[in-house]
Design an enzyme around this catalytic site. Structure first.
Site, PDB file in Angstrom:
ATOM      1  N   ASP A  35      84.023  27.756 163.930  1.00  0.00           N
ATOM      2  CA  ASP A  35      84.120  28.971 163.121  1.00  0.00           C
ATOM      3  C   ASP A  35      83.013  29.904 163.599  1.00  0.00           C
ATOM      4  OD1 ASP A  35      83.755  30.905 160.989  1.00  0.00           O
ATOM      5  OD2 ASP A  35      85.058  29.614 159.796  1.00  0.00           O
ATOM      6  N   ALA A  59      89.264  36.659 165.296  1.00  0.00           N
ATOM      7  CA  ALA A  59      89.225  37.741 164.304  1.00  0.00           C
ATOM      8  C   ALA A  59      90.138  37.373 163.146  1.00  0.00           C
ATOM      9  CB  ALA A  59      89.688  39.057 164.924  1.00  0.00           C
ATOM     10  N   TYR A  60      89.835  37.924 162.000  1.00  0.00           N
ATOM     11  CA  TYR A  60      90.753  37.850 160.862  1.00  0.00           C
ATOM     12  C   TYR A  60      91.681  39.058 161.009  1.00  0.00           C
ATOM     13  CZ  TYR A  60      92.460  37.516 156.081  1.00  0.00           C
ATOM     14  OH  TYR A  60      93.267  37.384 154.966  1.00  0.00           O
ATOM     15  N   ASP A 101      91.824  49.842 167.229  1.00  0.00           N
ATOM     16  CA  ASP A 101      92.108  51.247 166.895  1.00  0.00           C
ATOM     17  C   ASP A 101      91.936  51.509 165.396  1.00  0.00           C
ATOM     18  OD1 ASP A 101      94.351  49.372 166.888  1.00  0.00           O
ATOM     19  OD2 ASP A 101      95.530  51.011 166.067  1.00  0.00           O
ATOM     20  N   TYR A 124      90.396  45.798 156.651  1.00  0.00           N
ATOM     21  CA  TYR A 124      90.360  45.219 158.003  1.00  0.00           C
ATOM     22  C   TYR A 124      89.567  46.129 158.951  1.00  0.00           C
ATOM     23  CZ  TYR A 124      92.156  44.168 162.716  1.00  0.00           C
ATOM     24  OH  TYR A 124      92.263  43.902 164.053  1.00  0.00           O
ATOM     25  N   LYS A 128      86.058  45.339 160.925  1.00  0.00           N
ATOM     26  CA  LYS A 128      85.951  45.385 162.398  1.00  0.00           C
ATOM     27  C   LYS A 128      84.873  46.389 162.819  1.00  0.00           C
ATOM     28  CE  LYS A 128      88.246  43.610 165.151  1.00  0.00           C
ATOM     29  NZ  LYS A 128      88.094  42.312 165.880  1.00  0.00           N
TER      30      LYS A 128
HETATM   31  N1  LIG Z   1      96.932  41.832 166.785  1.00  0.00           N
HETATM   32  C1  LIG Z   1      96.802  43.158 166.919  1.00  0.00           C
HETATM   33  O1  LIG Z   1      97.763  43.921 166.793  1.00  0.00           O
HETATM   34  C2  LIG Z   1      95.462  43.747 167.258  1.00  0.00           C
HETATM   35  C3  LIG Z   1      95.346  45.155 167.332  1.00  0.00           C
HETATM   36  C4  LIG Z   1      94.105  45.696 167.680  1.00  0.00           C
HETATM   37  C5  LIG Z   1      93.025  44.872 167.940  1.00  0.00           C
HETATM   38  N2  LIG Z   1      93.176  43.508 167.824  1.00  0.00           N
HETATM   39  C6  LIG Z   1      92.002  42.688 168.066  1.00  0.00           C
HETATM   40  O2  LIG Z   1      92.278  41.895 169.202  1.00  0.00           O
HETATM   41  C7  LIG Z   1      91.590  40.644 169.082  1.00  0.00           C
HETATM   42  C8  LIG Z   1      92.548  39.498 169.356  1.00  0.00           C
HETATM   43  O3  LIG Z   1      93.592  39.592 168.398  1.00  0.00           O
HETATM   44  P1  LIG Z   1      94.828  38.599 168.407  1.00  0.00           P
HETATM   45  O4  LIG Z   1      96.036  39.433 168.222  1.00  0.00           O
HETATM   46  O5  LIG Z   1      94.734  37.650 169.564  1.00  0.00           O
HETATM   47  O6  LIG Z   1      94.543  37.844 167.042  1.00  0.00           O
HETATM   48  P2  LIG Z   1      95.182  36.473 166.502  1.00  0.00           P
HETATM   49  O7  LIG Z   1      96.374  36.101 167.290  1.00  0.00           O
HETATM   50  O8  LIG Z   1      95.285  36.631 165.032  1.00  0.00           O
HETATM   51  O9  LIG Z   1      94.024  35.432 166.848  1.00  0.00           O
HETATM   52  C9  LIG Z   1      92.807  35.426 166.193  1.00  0.00           C
HETATM   53  C10 LIG Z   1      92.293  34.008 166.226  1.00  0.00           C
HETATM   54  O10 LIG Z   1      91.018  34.017 165.593  1.00  0.00           O
HETATM   55  C11 LIG Z   1      90.928  32.869 164.785  1.00  0.00           C
HETATM   56  N3  LIG Z   1      89.943  33.066 163.728  1.00  0.00           N
HETATM   57  C12 LIG Z   1      90.050  33.766 162.568  1.00  0.00           C
HETATM   58  N4  LIG Z   1      88.898  33.690 161.872  1.00  0.00           N
HETATM   59  C13 LIG Z   1      88.051  32.916 162.620  1.00  0.00           C
HETATM   60  C14 LIG Z   1      86.745  32.459 162.447  1.00  0.00           C
HETATM   61  N5  LIG Z   1      86.039  32.782 161.337  1.00  0.00           N
HETATM   62  N6  LIG Z   1      86.191  31.687 163.404  1.00  0.00           N
HETATM   63  C15 LIG Z   1      86.886  31.345 164.525  1.00  0.00           C
HETATM   64  N7  LIG Z   1      88.143  31.740 164.739  1.00  0.00           N
HETATM   65  C16 LIG Z   1      88.727  32.526 163.800  1.00  0.00           C
HETATM   66  C17 LIG Z   1      92.332  32.681 164.223  1.00  0.00           C
HETATM   67  O11 LIG Z   1      92.499  31.351 163.829  1.00  0.00           O
HETATM   68  P3  LIG Z   1      93.349  30.991 162.491  1.00  0.00           P
HETATM   69  O12 LIG Z   1      94.679  31.633 162.685  1.00  0.00           O
HETATM   70  O13 LIG Z   1      93.344  29.525 162.492  1.00  0.00           O
HETATM   71  O14 LIG Z   1      92.567  31.608 161.364  1.00  0.00           O
HETATM   72  C18 LIG Z   1      93.180  33.036 165.443  1.00  0.00           C
HETATM   73  O15 LIG Z   1      93.444  31.905 166.238  1.00  0.00           O
HETATM   74  C19 LIG Z   1      90.949  40.638 167.701  1.00  0.00           C
HETATM   75  O16 LIG Z   1      89.613  41.060 167.799  1.00  0.00           O
HETATM   76  C20 LIG Z   1      91.725  41.700 166.944  1.00  0.00           C
HETATM   77  O17 LIG Z   1      90.964  42.288 165.905  1.00  0.00           O
HETATM   78  C21 LIG Z   1      94.358  42.938 167.514  1.00  0.00           C
END
Ligand SMILES: NC(=O)c1ccc[n+]([C@@H]2O[C@H](COP(=O)([O-])OP(=O)(O)OC[C@H]3O[C@@H](n4cnc5c(N)ncnc54)[C@H](OP(=O)(O)O)[C@@H]3O)[C@@H](O)[C@H]2O)c1
Length: 299
Positions: A35, A59-60, A101, A124, A128
């Protein structure tokens, strides 16, 4: 070697897959193993793996749930990055931190530059934004990479939701007044592996960069493209009807304009993103192709 936190997420999995394909040493820790808000777990991971570079892909990301689950969002998006940045400062290594974004309010008429003031309009986005500030405050040698509208073969995302709905509905009603660039987690992983050696070489490199696919569309445009590519393969062609944000109330507010200007990233790192349709087409074909190959008794 590169140590990745959030290894089971979309980006975490794409980073692992791409680095492995290129023979680059990488280790990804899933949430269940580390974590990011747990200082002891982070310190133990750094002591064990002794990375040259840390990538925070954790990320959450549950945008609507964050409105009522602010504590979890804060843990994943603010405390976690702070813990990681402090640990990197202690170990003398740089960090790539991924942001969003949603730190902007979307009121700008054209694409956001890195110098534009942030003004998040959701819990959110606020968490961030606080995470970015924590990284800047604790660690000089970092890259904060803001991206948007992420999809991949893994996890849950908009593209996979559209494919699922296209199989069961004749009509999809999709928001057409929010603008952004659908970006594949694979392309973000490529960008990170491209910038990594530059960051490792240049001890003075420190900053925030925007990185998304090229071009932009709306959620309606994104869904229409997915359906257009999938239709001949799945034998269904549902109508994609444009609606407004007001027609689809959600707990969290979203920016009407999520477009990010990526010129600074391209100039600094020499990596140019592809047009958003390329990644969307490829991922759609891969996902529908995989579903077709599945034996019929598999649900
Ligand atoms: N998805 C989008 O559309 C989007 C858009 C803009 C920016 N981003 C950014 O891009 C990055 C990657 O996003 P993604 O889409 O790959 O996200 P994702 O698929 O939701 O993956 C995030 C991972 O982080 C883990 N996580 C959550 N809380 C945690 C904690 N406290 N400690 C360790 N691990 C934790 C989650 O595990 P669990 O599921 O087990 O909690 C999940 O495996 C993030 O920084 C996100 O904010 C994403």
């Amino acid at each position: 070697m590169i140590l990745v936190f959030g290894g089971n997420g979309q980006l975490g999995q794409e980073l692992t897959r791409l680095a492995a394909a290129r023979g680059l040493p990488i280790h990804a820790l899933p949430h269940s193993e580390a974590d990011v808000a747990d200082g002891g777990a982070v310190a133990a991971a750094l002591a064990r793996w002794r990375p040259e570079l840390l990538v925070n892909a954790a990320a959450y990301t549950k945008v609507d749930l964050a409105e009522t689950n602010a504590e979890e969002a804060r843990k994943g998006n603010e405390i976690g990055p702070a813990v990681l940045a402090e640990a990197c400062a202690g170990a003398g290594i740089p960090m790539v931190h991924v942001s969003t974004d949603y730190v902007f309010d979307g009121s700008k008429p054209d694409a956001y530059r890195e110098t534009d003031p942030i003004h998040p309009i959701s819990a959110y986005g606020r968490s961030k934004a606080a995470g970015e500030a924590a990284v800047r405050g604790a660690l000089k040698h970092h890259v904060i990479l803001r991206t948007a509208w992420v999809y991949s073969e893994f996890g849950n995302n908009f593209l996979k939701t559209i494919l699922r709905l296209a199989e069961i509905r004749d009509e999809l009603r999709i928001v057409a007044d929010q603008h952004g660039s659908p970006t594949s987690a694979r392309e973000i992983a490529e960008a990170i592996l491209h910038l990594a050696p530059v960051l490792l070489r240049d001890q003075k490199l420190s900053g925030t960069y925007h990185f998304t696919a090229d071009g932009f569309t709306t959620w309606h445009g994104f869904a229409s493209r997915v359906v257009e590519i999938a239709a001949p393969i799945i034998g269904r062609n549902p109508r994609v009807i444009p609606i407004t944000t007001a027609d689809y109330p959600a707990p969290a507010r979203r920016p009407a304009n999520s477009r990010l200007d990526c010129r600074l990233f391209v100039q600094t790192f020499g990596f140019t993103p592809r047009h958003w349709t390329e990644g969307v087409d490829a991922t759609t074909r891969t996902l529908v192709g995989a579903a077709k190959r599945m034996p019929s008794h598999v649900a």
